[in-house]
Design a protein around this motif. Structure first.
Motif, PDB file in Angstrom:
ATOM      1  N   ILE A   4     -13.920 -13.072  58.136  1.00 52.73           N
ATOM      2  CA  ILE A   4     -13.427 -14.186  58.986  1.00 52.73           C
ATOM      3  C   ILE A   4     -12.512 -13.488  59.845  1.00 52.73           C
ATOM      4  O   ILE A   4     -11.355 -13.277  59.793  1.00 52.73           O
ATOM      5  CB  ILE A   4     -13.011 -15.572  58.375  1.00 52.73           C
ATOM      6  N   CYS A   8     -11.886 -17.977  64.164  1.00 47.13           N
ATOM      7  CA  CYS A   8     -12.231 -19.290  63.286  1.00 47.13           C
ATOM      8  C   CYS A   8     -11.472 -20.333  63.979  1.00 47.13           C
ATOM      9  O   CYS A   8     -10.156 -20.417  64.289  1.00 47.13           O
ATOM     10  CB  CYS A   8     -11.778 -18.892  61.823  1.00 47.13           C
ATOM     11  N   ILE A   9     -12.067 -21.547  63.935  1.00 50.08           N
ATOM     12  CA  ILE A   9     -11.694 -22.715  64.695  1.00 50.08           C
ATOM     13  C   ILE A   9     -11.110 -23.790  63.451  1.00 50.08           C
ATOM     14  O   ILE A   9     -11.109 -24.838  63.808  1.00 50.08           O
ATOM     15  CB  ILE A   9     -12.531 -23.350  65.582  1.00 50.08           C
ATOM     16  N   ASN A  10     -11.388 -23.099  62.200  1.00 55.31           N
ATOM     17  CA  ASN A  10     -11.039 -24.046  61.069  1.00 55.31           C
ATOM     18  C   ASN A  10     -11.798 -25.338  60.944  1.00 55.31           C
ATOM     19  O   ASN A  10     -11.276 -26.453  60.633  1.00 55.31           O
ATOM     20  CB  ASN A  10      -9.506 -24.537  61.087  1.00 55.31           C
ATOM     21  N   CYS A  11     -12.916 -25.162  61.307  1.00 53.99           N
ATOM     22  CA  CYS A  11     -13.989 -26.245  61.295  1.00 53.99           C
ATOM     23  C   CYS A  11     -14.278 -26.863  59.688  1.00 53.99           C
ATOM     24  O   CYS A  11     -14.970 -28.006  59.567  1.00 53.99           O
ATOM     25  CB  CYS A  11     -15.108 -26.110  62.002  1.00 53.99           C
ATOM     26  N   ASP A  12     -14.124 -25.990  58.700  1.00 52.21           N
ATOM     27  CA  ASP A  12     -14.286 -26.232  57.170  1.00 52.21           C
ATOM     28  C   ASP A  12     -15.903 -26.235  56.905  1.00 52.21           C
ATOM     29  O   ASP A  12     -15.807 -26.629  55.523  1.00 52.21           O
ATOM     30  CB  ASP A  12     -13.803 -27.738  56.929  1.00 52.21           C
ATOM     31  N   VAL A  13     -16.686 -26.101  57.497  1.00 53.43           N
ATOM     32  CA  VAL A  13     -18.131 -26.114  57.371  1.00 53.43           C
ATOM     33  C   VAL A  13     -18.600 -24.873  56.214  1.00 53.43           C
ATOM     34  O   VAL A  13     -19.429 -25.168  55.508  1.00 53.43           O
ATOM     35  CB  VAL A  13     -19.036 -26.394  58.237  1.00 53.43           C
ATOM     36  N   CYS A  14     -17.884 -23.629  56.372  1.00 51.87           N
ATOM     37  CA  CYS A  14     -18.517 -22.804  55.760  1.00 51.87           C
ATOM     38  C   CYS A  14     -17.944 -22.862  53.918  1.00 51.87           C
ATOM     39  O   CYS A  14     -18.525 -22.425  53.211  1.00 51.87           O
ATOM     40  CB  CYS A  14     -17.841 -21.177  56.282  1.00 51.87           C
ATOM     41  N   TYR A  30      -9.373 -19.514  57.856  1.00 52.93           N
ATOM     42  CA  TYR A  30      -9.990 -19.327  56.696  1.00 52.93           C
ATOM     43  C   TYR A  30     -10.145 -17.894  56.265  1.00 52.93           C
ATOM     44  O   TYR A  30     -10.326 -17.003  57.271  1.00 52.93           O
ATOM     45  CB  TYR A  30     -11.398 -20.014  56.728  1.00 52.93           C
ATOM     46  N   CYS A  53     -21.497 -20.998  60.520  1.00 53.22           N
ATOM     47  CA  CYS A  53     -20.353 -21.014  61.502  1.00 53.22           C
ATOM     48  C   CYS A  53     -20.705 -21.112  62.722  1.00 53.22           C
ATOM     49  O   CYS A  53     -21.699 -20.455  63.229  1.00 53.22           O
ATOM     50  CB  CYS A  53     -19.635 -19.654  61.241  1.00 53.22           C
ATOM     51  N   PRO A  54     -20.112 -22.173  63.525  1.00 48.43           N
ATOM     52  CA  PRO A  54     -20.467 -22.677  64.952  1.00 48.43           C
ATOM     53  C   PRO A  54     -19.971 -21.652  66.004  1.00 48.43           C
ATOM     54  O   PRO A  54     -20.327 -21.566  67.017  1.00 48.43           O
ATOM     55  CB  PRO A  54     -19.756 -23.770  65.052  1.00 48.43           C
ATOM     56  N   VAL A  55     -19.280 -20.675  65.530  1.00 48.87           N
ATOM     57  CA  VAL A  55     -18.632 -19.820  66.347  1.00 48.87           C
ATOM     58  C   VAL A  55     -18.819 -18.163  66.054  1.00 48.87           C
ATOM     59  O   VAL A  55     -18.329 -17.396  66.805  1.00 48.87           O
ATOM     60  CB  VAL A  55     -16.950 -20.010  66.739  1.00 48.87           C
ATOM     61  N   CYS A  57     -18.125 -16.151  63.795  1.00 51.74           N
ATOM     62  CA  CYS A  57     -16.647 -15.321  63.684  1.00 51.74           C
ATOM     63  C   CYS A  57     -16.769 -14.686  62.257  1.00 51.74           C
ATOM     64  O   CYS A  57     -15.631 -14.434  61.736  1.00 51.74           O
ATOM     65  CB  CYS A  57     -15.429 -16.015  63.689  1.00 51.74           C
ATOM     66  N   ILE A  58     -17.725 -14.397  61.534  1.00 52.96           N
ATOM     67  CA  ILE A  58     -17.865 -13.710  60.276  1.00 52.96           C
ATOM     68  C   ILE A  58     -18.533 -12.510  60.257  1.00 52.96           C
ATOM     69  O   ILE A  58     -19.899 -12.333  59.840  1.00 52.96           O
ATOM     70  CB  ILE A  58     -18.473 -14.833  59.188  1.00 52.96           C
TER      71      ILE A  58
END
Ligand code: SF4
Ligand code: SF4
Length: 82
Positions: A4, A8-14, A30, A53-55, A57-58
């Motif tokens: 990551i 990462c915007i720390n959205c927690d979904v992953c 993350y 991931c919405p952005v 970044c992985i």
């Protein structure tokens, strides 16, 4: 293994989507434990974290390039079968 980036915007979904519990909150964003990330080999056709991931970044971790065979061996090890 995947990694990551600092985008990462720390959205927690992953985190809850990972079948190997490889994702956790790091110091700033993350992080993925390369010892636990099989790129979802053994569980799913596609990396689940990348899917959600919405952005985007992985990416693949440049220091942890692995073949499908190696990833499958890691999967077996994590399952306690090897
Ligand atoms: Fe977990 Fe799969 Fe993402 Fe690796 S690719 S961190 S195993 S969800
Ligand atoms: Fe970060 Fe992407 Fe995971 Fe959201 S889904 S916490 S942006 S890596």
């Amino acid at each position: 293994a995947l990694m990551i980036t600092d985008e990462c915007i720390n959205c927690d979904v992953c985190e809850p989507e990972c079948p190997n519990q490889a994702i956790s909150m790091g110091a700033e964003f993350y992080v993925i434990d390369p010892k636990r990330c099989t790129e979802c080999v053994g569980h799913f056709d596609e990396p689940q974290c990348v899917q959600v991931c919405p952005v985007s970044c992985i990416p693949i971790h440049p220091e942890h390039i692995e073949t499908r065979e190696q990833l499958m061996m890691k999967y077996e090890r994590l399952q306690g079968r090897a």
